[in-house]
Design a protein around this motif. Sequence first.
Motif, PDB file in Angstrom:
ATOM      1  N   ALA A 190       5.791 103.256  90.322  1.00  0.00           N
ATOM      2  CA  ALA A 190       7.191 103.216  90.753  1.00  0.00           C
ATOM      3  C   ALA A 190       8.106 102.668  89.674  1.00  0.00           C
ATOM      4  O   ALA A 190       9.300 103.005  89.626  1.00  0.00           O
ATOM      5  CB  ALA A 190       7.314 102.368  92.019  1.00  0.00           C
ATOM      6  N   ALA A 191       7.596 101.846  88.786  1.00  0.00           N
ATOM      7  CA  ALA A 191       8.425 101.222  87.760  1.00  0.00           C
ATOM      8  C   ALA A 191       8.644 102.133  86.560  1.00  0.00           C
ATOM      9  O   ALA A 191       9.747 102.199  86.007  1.00  0.00           O
ATOM     10  CB  ALA A 191       7.794  99.907  87.308  1.00  0.00           C
ATOM     11  N   ASN A 192       7.614 102.841  86.131  1.00  0.00           N
ATOM     12  CA  ASN A 192       7.681 103.597  84.875  1.00  0.00           C
ATOM     13  C   ASN A 192       7.402 105.087  85.028  1.00  0.00           C
ATOM     14  O   ASN A 192       7.463 105.821  84.032  1.00  0.00           O
ATOM     15  CB  ASN A 192       6.675 103.005  83.868  1.00  0.00           C
ATOM     16  N   GLY A 193       7.101 105.537  86.227  1.00  0.00           N
ATOM     17  CA  GLY A 193       6.748 106.933  86.415  1.00  0.00           C
ATOM     18  C   GLY A 193       7.948 107.840  86.577  1.00  0.00           C
ATOM     19  O   GLY A 193       9.101 107.402  86.674  1.00  0.00           O
ATOM     20  N   THR A 217      -1.174 113.077  85.631  1.00  0.00           N
ATOM     21  CA  THR A 217      -2.609 113.056  85.332  1.00  0.00           C
ATOM     22  C   THR A 217      -3.014 112.010  84.299  1.00  0.00           C
ATOM     23  O   THR A 217      -4.167 111.991  83.865  1.00  0.00           O
ATOM     24  CB  THR A 217      -3.060 114.449  84.858  1.00  0.00           C
ATOM     25  N   SER A 218      -2.076 111.155  83.907  1.00  0.00           N
ATOM     26  CA  SER A 218      -2.418 110.040  83.028  1.00  0.00           C
ATOM     27  C   SER A 218      -1.483 108.882  83.335  1.00  0.00           C
ATOM     28  O   SER A 218      -0.433 109.055  83.964  1.00  0.00           O
ATOM     29  CB  SER A 218      -2.285 110.450  81.555  1.00  0.00           C
ATOM     30  N   LYS A 219      -1.839 107.699  82.874  1.00  0.00           N
ATOM     31  CA  LYS A 219      -1.004 106.525  83.124  1.00  0.00           C
ATOM     32  C   LYS A 219       0.362 106.664  82.459  1.00  0.00           C
ATOM     33  O   LYS A 219       1.372 106.195  82.984  1.00  0.00           O
ATOM     34  CB  LYS A 219      -1.719 105.272  82.614  1.00  0.00           C
ATOM     35  N   LYS A 220       0.400 107.338  81.313  1.00  0.00           N
ATOM     36  CA  LYS A 220       1.663 107.515  80.605  1.00  0.00           C
ATOM     37  C   LYS A 220       2.517 108.609  81.223  1.00  0.00           C
ATOM     38  O   LYS A 220       3.720 108.683  80.930  1.00  0.00           O
ATOM     39  CB  LYS A 220       1.388 107.823  79.132  1.00  0.00           C
ATOM     40  N   LYS A 221       1.906 109.458  82.019  1.00  0.00           N
ATOM     41  CA  LYS A 221       2.640 110.550  82.668  1.00  0.00           C
ATOM     42  C   LYS A 221       2.526 110.437  84.188  1.00  0.00           C
ATOM     43  O   LYS A 221       2.295 111.409  84.892  1.00  0.00           O
ATOM     44  CB  LYS A 221       2.107 111.893  82.188  1.00  0.00           C
ATOM     45  N   ALA A 222       2.671 109.216  84.684  1.00  0.00           N
ATOM     46  CA  ALA A 222       2.487 108.948  86.113  1.00  0.00           C
ATOM     47  C   ALA A 222       3.646 109.491  86.940  1.00  0.00           C
ATOM     48  O   ALA A 222       4.775 109.631  86.454  1.00  0.00           O
ATOM     49  CB  ALA A 222       2.356 107.448  86.335  1.00  0.00           C
ATOM     50  N   TRP A 223       3.343 109.795  88.195  1.00  0.00           N
ATOM     51  CA  TRP A 223       4.397 110.085  89.168  1.00  0.00           C
ATOM     52  C   TRP A 223       5.111 108.787  89.528  1.00  0.00           C
ATOM     53  O   TRP A 223       4.632 107.697  89.239  1.00  0.00           O
ATOM     54  CB  TRP A 223       3.803 110.700  90.423  1.00  0.00           C
ATOM     55  N   LYS A 224       6.221 108.954  90.265  1.00  0.00           N
ATOM     56  CA  LYS A 224       7.016 107.787  90.614  1.00  0.00           C
ATOM     57  C   LYS A 224       6.992 107.469  92.108  1.00  0.00           C
ATOM     58  O   LYS A 224       7.047 106.306  92.505  1.00  0.00           O
ATOM     59  CB  LYS A 224       8.472 107.998  90.176  1.00  0.00           C
ATOM     60  N   ALA A 245      -0.181 102.017  90.554  1.00  0.00           N
ATOM     61  CA  ALA A 245      -0.137 100.921  89.589  1.00  0.00           C
ATOM     62  C   ALA A 245      -0.060  99.579  90.300  1.00  0.00           C
ATOM     63  O   ALA A 245       0.710  99.393  91.245  1.00  0.00           O
ATOM     64  CB  ALA A 245       1.059 101.094  88.657  1.00  0.00           C
ATOM     65  N   ALA A 246      -0.859  98.639  89.839  1.00  0.00           N
ATOM     66  CA  ALA A 246      -0.827  97.285  90.388  1.00  0.00           C
ATOM     67  C   ALA A 246       0.566  96.696  90.226  1.00  0.00           C
ATOM     68  O   ALA A 246       1.271  96.947  89.245  1.00  0.00           O
ATOM     69  CB  ALA A 246      -1.856  96.418  89.683  1.00  0.00           C
ATOM     70  N   GLY A 247       0.993  95.914  91.217  1.00  0.00           N
ATOM     71  CA  GLY A 247       2.262  95.226  91.146  1.00  0.00           C
ATOM     72  C   GLY A 247       3.475  96.063  91.474  1.00  0.00           C
ATOM     73  O   GLY A 247       4.605  95.560  91.416  1.00  0.00           O
ATOM     74  N   THR A 248       3.279  97.322  91.835  1.00  0.00           N
ATOM     75  CA  THR A 248       4.412  98.186  92.164  1.00  0.00           C
ATOM     76  C   THR A 248       4.640  98.236  93.670  1.00  0.00           C
ATOM     77  O   THR A 248       3.754  97.883  94.461  1.00  0.00           O
ATOM     78  CB  THR A 248       4.192  99.614  91.637  1.00  0.00           C
ATOM     79  N   SER A 249       5.828  98.671  94.064  1.00  0.00           N
ATOM     80  CA  SER A 249       6.203  98.695  95.477  1.00  0.00           C
ATOM     81  C   SER A 249       6.881 100.021  95.809  1.00  0.00           C
ATOM     82  O   SER A 249       7.625 100.575  94.980  1.00  0.00           O
ATOM     83  CB  SER A 249       7.151  97.531  95.777  1.00  0.00           C
TER      84      SER A 249
END
Length: 481
Positions: free
Chosen positions: A26-29, A36-43, A62-66
């Motif tokens: 949610a923070a960086n996606g 399909t990768s952490k750098k190209k995550a959905w939001k 992702a841990a810590g996301t809401s």
Amino acid sequence: MKIVNLLGIFMLLSSLVSATNYYVDAANGNDKNEGTSKKKAWKSLWKVNQKVLQPGDAVLFAAGTSYNGQLKPQGSGTKEDVIKIDRYGKGEHPQINGKGKKEATLLLYNVEYFEVRNLKITNKGAERKGKRRGVIVRAEDFGDCHHIVLEGLEIFDVNGLFEKKKGGGSAILWQNMGNKVKTRFIDLQILNNFMHHCERNAINSKGYAKRTEWHPSLQVVIRGNLIENIPGDGIVPIATDGTLIEYNVIRKGIDSMPVGDAAAGIWPWSSDNTVIQFNSVSDHRAKWDGQGYDSDYNCFNTTIQYNLSYNNWGGFILICNNGFSLGEPLNNGTVNTIVKYNLSINDGIRPYKAHNKRYFAPTFHVTGPLENTDIHHNIVIIPNKEIPEMENDLIEFNDWGKKYPDKTIFEKNIVRNQTTARIILGKTTNLKNKDNDISTSFNYEERDPIKVLDALKNNPLLKDNEEFKKLYKFIQGLKIL
């Protein structure tokens, strides 16, 4: 044979290649990403809900996301390749907040071979609402729904209603239903979750409860859950056969139920061959019932063994059947209940009158047209009540629907009552009350369960007894009290 083996290897490799991990941050996606990768995550949850997942896929938050909204994944796995929802990275579990907008924050609808782990889930609306849940697992006109696992979830802040008749609410509901295709769960596992501050209940269920439509769920396991600050029912399987409920802890009950609204800790309804063992239930404070354990009606062959019960306002256990409805599809009887090798300390301490105008809280409440109830080798400690008006009853037999229990065995139990507790027989029939060790001599200041057992372990009814050793080992290893 070689061709068959090569074909099998090819199919396995194809399955592994096709399985995909999808990442959500949610923070960086960004929902325009492939995910399909952490750098190209959905939001968003919306993006997850649009994807029809394939066998072996995983959705990792992702841990810590809401996130706000409902998570309603699509797709089913297979026996060999389950679908998984989990977390990745370091930090707090990802949290999904339903905000009371939907009936459940996580809805698993008509999916199978599905595992969900390590999420925080809330569903708190602006006002309380009936039938509000944290998680719903629902199968409808589906047939056999296989292998659903809920594990390591924290479910809290679910503001349903306290009144059962108005819909209640719960942390987890599983429900199998359908008029076109008989549907049930096979291998449903609810494991190691933490549920707290939910109204009304923790874990409950719905299914084909009528004997004329009997189609029970199978291989249901409820294990290792911690339930706190929940005022209503703790764990209630309905329309199951062979459910195993073990190593759960229910504690820190809340006195917020309406007058006359009944609830208890762990109890089956319309279920057969249920085993309830190695659990701890304390401080249940429902306005009616309020026992740690219960074998309720339309149940056959319930076994309640090796459990701890203490400080429950309504008593240790209820065994009941409704005589008014006996013989109807929802009530073929309560038959063959076994209660053995449990430890009850200071149960039956309701501090005010219930709606029956009594301080009603017998340690054992046995009521209605029961058959073949066997209560033996339980250890019961009954200190003096804090309020003189509180009732002091070891066991009370009642009529429910103008019918009393029949064929009850109460034998070889160890009872220490600081002031002799009454046994109220009513008009029960064929009672065998024998060989019990009942005495007022004991250190009633001692409430530590393992020290209580140490004081009694050389009793002739327990010494060198392998079943008592199972209870002792469980209490010895119980760290949450």
